[in-house]
Write a protein that holds these residues in place. Structure first.
Motif, mmCIF file in Angstrom:
data_model
loop_
_atom_site.group_PDB
_atom_site.id
_atom_site.type_symbol
_atom_site.label_atom_id
_atom_site.label_comp_id
_atom_site.label_asym_id
_atom_site.label_seq_id
_atom_site.Cartn_x
_atom_site.Cartn_y
_atom_site.Cartn_z
ATOM 1 N N GLU A 351 40.977 42.797 13.641
ATOM 2 C CA GLU A 351 41.782 41.658 13.224
ATOM 3 C C GLU A 351 42.782 41.334 14.319
ATOM 4 N N LEU A 352 42.753 40.091 14.787
ATOM 5 C CA LEU A 352 43.672 39.655 15.832
ATOM 6 C C LEU A 352 44.909 39.056 15.183
ATOM 7 N N THR A 353 46.059 39.401 15.713
ATOM 8 C CA THR A 353 47.323 38.978 15.113
ATOM 9 C C THR A 353 47.741 37.609 15.619
ATOM 10 N N SER A 354 48.502 36.900 14.785
ATOM 11 C CA SER A 354 49.056 35.605 15.200
ATOM 12 C C SER A 354 50.077 35.814 16.315
ATOM 13 N N LEU A 355 50.265 34.795 17.128
ATOM 14 C CA LEU A 355 51.173 34.886 18.266
ATOM 15 C C LEU A 355 52.545 34.313 17.909
ATOM 16 N N GLY A 356 53.605 34.997 18.350
ATOM 17 C CA GLY A 356 54.964 34.538 18.108
ATOM 18 C C GLY A 356 55.664 34.168 19.409
ATOM 19 N N LYS A 357 56.957 33.956 19.319
ATOM 20 C CA LYS A 357 57.740 33.493 20.467
ATOM 21 C C LYS A 357 57.651 34.455 21.648
ATOM 22 N N GLU A 398 59.907 28.832 22.098
ATOM 23 C CA GLU A 398 60.517 28.633 20.773
ATOM 24 C C GLU A 398 59.988 27.371 20.108
ATOM 25 N N VAL A 399 59.840 26.302 20.892
ATOM 26 C CA VAL A 399 59.309 25.046 20.353
ATOM 27 C C VAL A 399 57.865 25.238 19.895
ATOM 28 N N ALA A 400 57.068 25.925 20.704
ATOM 29 C CA ALA A 400 55.664 26.159 20.354
ATOM 30 C C ALA A 400 55.560 26.932 19.045
ATOM 31 N N GLU A 401 56.401 27.955 18.897
ATOM 32 C CA GLU A 401 56.380 28.750 17.668
ATOM 33 C C GLU A 401 56.796 27.894 16.474
ATOM 34 N N LYS A 402 57.808 27.059 16.665
ATOM 35 C CA LYS A 402 58.313 26.228 15.575
ATOM 36 C C LYS A 402 57.272 25.213 15.112
ATOM 37 N N VAL A 403 56.613 24.558 16.079
ATOM 38 C CA VAL A 403 55.597 23.557 15.719
ATOM 39 C C VAL A 403 54.401 24.225 15.054
ATOM 40 N N ASN A 404 54.016 25.403 15.529
ATOM 41 C CA ASN A 404 52.911 26.131 14.901
ATOM 42 C C ASN A 404 53.233 26.484 13.457
ATOM 43 N N ALA A 405 54.507 26.807 13.204
ATOM 44 C CA ALA A 405 54.910 27.197 11.852
ATOM 45 C C ALA A 405 54.939 25.997 10.913
ATOM 46 N N GLU A 406 55.375 24.836 11.433
ATOM 47 C CA GLU A 406 55.532 23.662 10.582
ATOM 48 C C GLU A 406 54.266 22.841 10.468
ATOM 49 N N ALA A 407 53.432 22.878 11.501
ATOM 50 C CA ALA A 407 52.168 22.139 11.464
ATOM 51 C C ALA A 407 51.023 23.154 11.407
ATOM 52 N N GLU A 408 49.899 22.799 11.964
ATOM 53 C CA GLU A 408 48.761 23.722 12.021
ATOM 54 C C GLU A 408 49.017 24.792 13.070
ATOM 55 N N ASN A 409 48.715 26.050 12.761
ATOM 56 C CA ASN A 409 48.906 27.129 13.730
ATOM 57 C C ASN A 409 47.683 27.181 14.654
ATOM 58 N N ILE A 410 47.849 26.696 15.882
ATOM 59 C CA ILE A 410 46.731 26.705 16.838
ATOM 60 C C ILE A 410 46.977 27.702 17.961
ATOM 61 N N GLY A 411 47.900 28.635 17.723
ATOM 62 C CA GLY A 411 48.098 29.731 18.659
ATOM 63 C C GLY A 411 48.592 29.281 20.023
ATOM 64 N N ALA A 412 48.057 29.921 21.074
ATOM 65 C CA ALA A 412 48.518 29.662 22.433
ATOM 66 C C ALA A 412 48.153 28.263 22.911
ATOM 67 N N HIS A 416 49.938 24.379 25.656
ATOM 68 C CA HIS A 416 49.429 23.311 26.520
ATOM 69 C C HIS A 416 50.030 21.961 26.139
ATOM 70 N N THR A 417 50.079 21.679 24.828
ATOM 71 C CA THR A 417 50.618 20.383 24.403
ATOM 72 C C THR A 417 52.108 20.281 24.705
ATOM 73 N N VAL A 418 52.843 21.373 24.500
ATOM 74 C CA VAL A 418 54.282 21.353 24.776
ATOM 75 C C VAL A 418 54.533 21.217 26.279
ATOM 76 N N MET A 419 53.793 21.995 27.078
ATOM 77 C CA MET A 419 53.983 21.945 28.536
ATOM 78 C C MET A 419 53.623 20.574 29.108
ATOM 79 N N GLU A 420 52.590 19.953 28.574
ATOM 80 C CA GLU A 420 52.215 18.624 29.064
ATOM 81 C C GLU A 420 53.329 17.618 28.810
#
Length: 463
Positions: A351-357, A398-412, A416-420
């Motif tokens: 089982e692979l764990t979800s990614l956090g900040k 922190e932003v990536a973790e927050k968006v994953n929590a509030e929207a769909e969790n798409i992991g790492a 890419h979307t935040v950096m772009e």
């Protein structure tokens, strides 16, 4: 984890042959590109090492040892595919990633499960062919030079008298001068006529559940002049002629029968198939509706994973020792929803764990192909030096973790979307920017993401 630009894992470290890598060394190599997921790395390292151990056993015993197939369970974007792909590159193994949801039960329109073995064999043939081409490259290059010289300076007709000997000497001198000019690239723009074989795409394909492949290939083998067997003269520059002639010489020097045999052996002994979206074919049917063939697909997959013989264009392939790595999020269904026979063919579950900040911070900075290094290299091509401060990296994570929590969790993949979005203005202005040294800190990141983060609708569509 979907970050994969550098190809430095294509060849194993020179001091440690791939076949002798210990499980600890395999995990260490994977750690260079994938953050966390120790359990999954450990599982694939053991499976790979068991392959090497099996090869050292007597043939009769080795045939009895089945591969320890792995089922990876975890959300998207946590590294399931990347672990498998890097493992294959580490060992130069034929690797195929395919979604289980693409297959349909025999009798339905769609792809049959045997097609993945045929695809894997094609990949293996290309892999072995490239290795053979690299072995004969010097010989092929030399043959191309001789053919170009023959075109530029056709051979003389032999004469037995003294004038013939003098003419031969002049001919050889001229030929050597042309050889030197070719080597220096001085003749690259000269136009010459070369005779090359036509290339045509097979005009039609046959798709059927019995596994019939491109009929164009079969016709081409039976009737060479029908599809691409005819020659024609082309007027091209020497630079282009080199490539055309080199391709012909490589085809002539590489024994494709040997390539096919080696490719099939490599598939049988070290092939890896990454079967994604296994959870989409899990579950029992009620006998109607669009998912009626899910259990049928599982039953069709079963003999392939258990071990059977598949007929391909390059020969018969046994699937007994191909390593299958299944993967799925299993949000709705669970591994127990697979038919019992298929469950038994995936004895290792991880089982692979979800990614956090903290994981995101490490992903951005630590791997050899870290996302920040990629952007720094891209901007470097425009002579722009970009410097990310530690607080900027922290804010992005922190932003990536927050968006994953509030929207769909798409992991790492969220990185890419935040950096772009963060790099959007710099990427656009890079060719004309005056200040070639730019510093990205927390404040800059917040300014770039301010409008998006304040609007939930924008966040949903942009990040």
């Amino acid at each position: 984890m979907p970050i994969s630009l550098p190809e430095s894992l294509e060849s194993p470290p020179a001091e440690t042959p791939a076949a002798e890598l210990t499980p600890q060394e395999i995990v260490a190599e994977l750690d260079k590109y994938i953050i966390g997921q120790k359990a999954a790395k450990k599982a694939v390292a053991i499976a790979l090492r068991n392959r090497f151990r099996r090869r050292k056993l007597p043939p009769d015993l080795a045939d009895e040892i089945a591969p320890k197939n792995i089922l990876m369970i975890g959300p998207t974007g946590v590294g399931k595919t990347e672990i498998s792909r890097r493992l294959a590159r580490l060992t130069s193994s034929p690797f195929l990633k395919i979604e289980a949801s693409k297959f349909t039960e025999v009798g339905y329109v769609g792809r049959d499960v045997e097609s993945m073995i045929r695809d894997l064999v094609r990949i293996s043939v290309d892999l072995v062919k490239q290795e053979k081409v690299s072995e004969i490259e010097e010989k092929a290059q030399a043959a191309v030079v001789e053919r170009l010289l023959d075109i530029l300076l056709p051979p003389l007709r032999k004469k037995d008298d003294a004038s013939g000997a003098e003419e031969d000497d002049r001919f050889r001198d001229t030929r050597e001068k042309l050889r030197a000019q070719l080597a220096a690239g001085l003749l690259d723009e000269r136009l010459i006529e070369v005779e090359v074989k036509e290339k045509t795409t097979p005009p039609f394909e046959v798709i059927s559940n019995s596994g019939v492949e491109e009929i164009g290939f079969q016709i081409q083998e039976l009737l060479p002049g029908f599809l691409g067997g005819r020659s024609k003269r082309r007027r091209v520059k020497i630079k282009e002629a080199r490539e055309l002639l080199l391709e012909e010489e490589e085809k002539r020097l590489v024994d494709m029968d040997q390539v096919s045999r080696l490719a099939i052996d490599r598939v049988e002994q070290s092939g890896i198939i990454f079967l994604d979206e296994v959870d989409k074919i899990a579950g029992r049917e009620s006998g109607h509706g669009p998912d009626v063939s899910r259990e049928g697909v599982q039953r069709d997959l079963l003999p392939i994973i258990e071990g059977t013989t598949v007929n391909t264009r390059f020969g018969l392939v046994r699937t007994d020792h191909i390593l299958f790595i299944g993967a799925g999020a299993f949000h709705v269904s669970k591994p127990a929803d697979l038919i019992p026979e298929l469950q038994g063919r995936f004895p290792i579950r991880v089982e692979l764990t979800s990614l956090g900040k903290n994981d995101f911070v490490r992903i951005l900075t630590e791997p050899e192909n870290a996302l920040i290094r990629q952007y720094e290299a891209l901007m470097g091509t425009e002579d722009v030096r970009v410097d990310f401060t530690s607080d900027a990296v922290d804010e992005i994570a922190e932003v990536a973790e927050k968006v994953n929590a509030e929207a769909e969790n798409i992991g790492a993949r969220r990185l890419h979307t935040v950096m772009e979005k963060v790099m959007e203005e710099i990427s656009f202005e890079a060719p004309t920017v005056v200040d070639k040294s730019l510093r990205i800190d927390r404040e800059y990141v917040r300014n770039q993401l301010k409008d998006v983060l304040e609007s939930q609708d924008l966040r949903r569509f942009i990040l």
